[in-house]
Write a protein that holds these residues in place. Structure first.
Motif, PDB file in Angstrom:
ATOM      1  N   HIS A  62       0.843  -1.186   0.000  1.00  0.00           N
ATOM      2  CA  HIS A  62       0.000   0.000   0.000  1.00  0.00           C
ATOM      3  C   HIS A  62       0.879   1.237   0.000  1.00  0.00           C
ATOM      4  N   MET A  63       0.557   2.178  -0.862  1.00  0.00           N
ATOM      5  CA  MET A  63       1.246   3.466  -0.853  1.00  0.00           C
ATOM      6  C   MET A  63       0.421   4.421  -0.008  1.00  0.00           C
ATOM      7  N   ARG A  64       1.086   5.111   0.867  1.00  0.00           N
ATOM      8  CA  ARG A  64       0.415   6.077   1.718  1.00  0.00           C
ATOM      9  C   ARG A  64       0.936   7.465   1.396  1.00  0.00           C
ATOM     10  N   ASN A  65       0.103   8.445   1.583  1.00  0.00           N
ATOM     11  CA  ASN A  65       0.493   9.828   1.388  1.00  0.00           C
ATOM     12  C   ASN A  65       1.320  10.260   2.600  1.00  0.00           C
ATOM     13  N   PRO A  66       2.577  10.658   2.393  1.00  0.00           N
ATOM     14  CA  PRO A  66       3.423  11.039   3.531  1.00  0.00           C
ATOM     15  C   PRO A  66       2.854  12.202   4.334  1.00  0.00           C
ATOM     16  N   LYS A  67       2.147  13.097   3.678  1.00  0.00           N
ATOM     17  CA  LYS A  67       1.559  14.230   4.387  1.00  0.00           C
ATOM     18  C   LYS A  67       0.481  13.765   5.369  1.00  0.00           C
ATOM     19  N   GLN A  68      -0.311  12.777   4.953  1.00  0.00           N
ATOM     20  CA  GLN A  68      -1.344  12.246   5.841  1.00  0.00           C
ATOM     21  C   GLN A  68      -0.731  11.510   7.021  1.00  0.00           C
TER      22      GLN A  68
END
Length: 77
Positions: free
Chosen positions: A18-24
């Protein structure tokens, strides 16, 4: 992401990436203001974010081998 998907010690195992948004993830870490900043804590925060986050499906990753050729062909036309 490509390395984990295709090569290495984990290639023989069934896995979901899963790729996650680093900002989130950073915003999620702000809730844990008393924790230190190190690799173990960061891994815990990312795992906790995955546990609380809404993950509907695995991220589609196209064939990266053709991305450069696709960009060159697009620029040519």
């Amino acid at each position: 992401m490509y390395f984990l998907r295709e090569k290495g010690k984990f290639s023989g195992f069934e896995k979901k990436l899963h790729m996650r948004n680093p900002k989130q993830v950073k915003k999620f870490k702000d809730a844990y203001s008393d924790l230190l900043k190190n690799d173990f804590v960061d891994a815990f925060i990312i795992a906790d974010h995955l546990r609380f986050g809404r993950i509907n499906k695995e991220v589609y990753i196209g064939n990266y081998r053709y991305e450069a050729l696709k960009a060159l062909t697009h620029a040519r036309y």
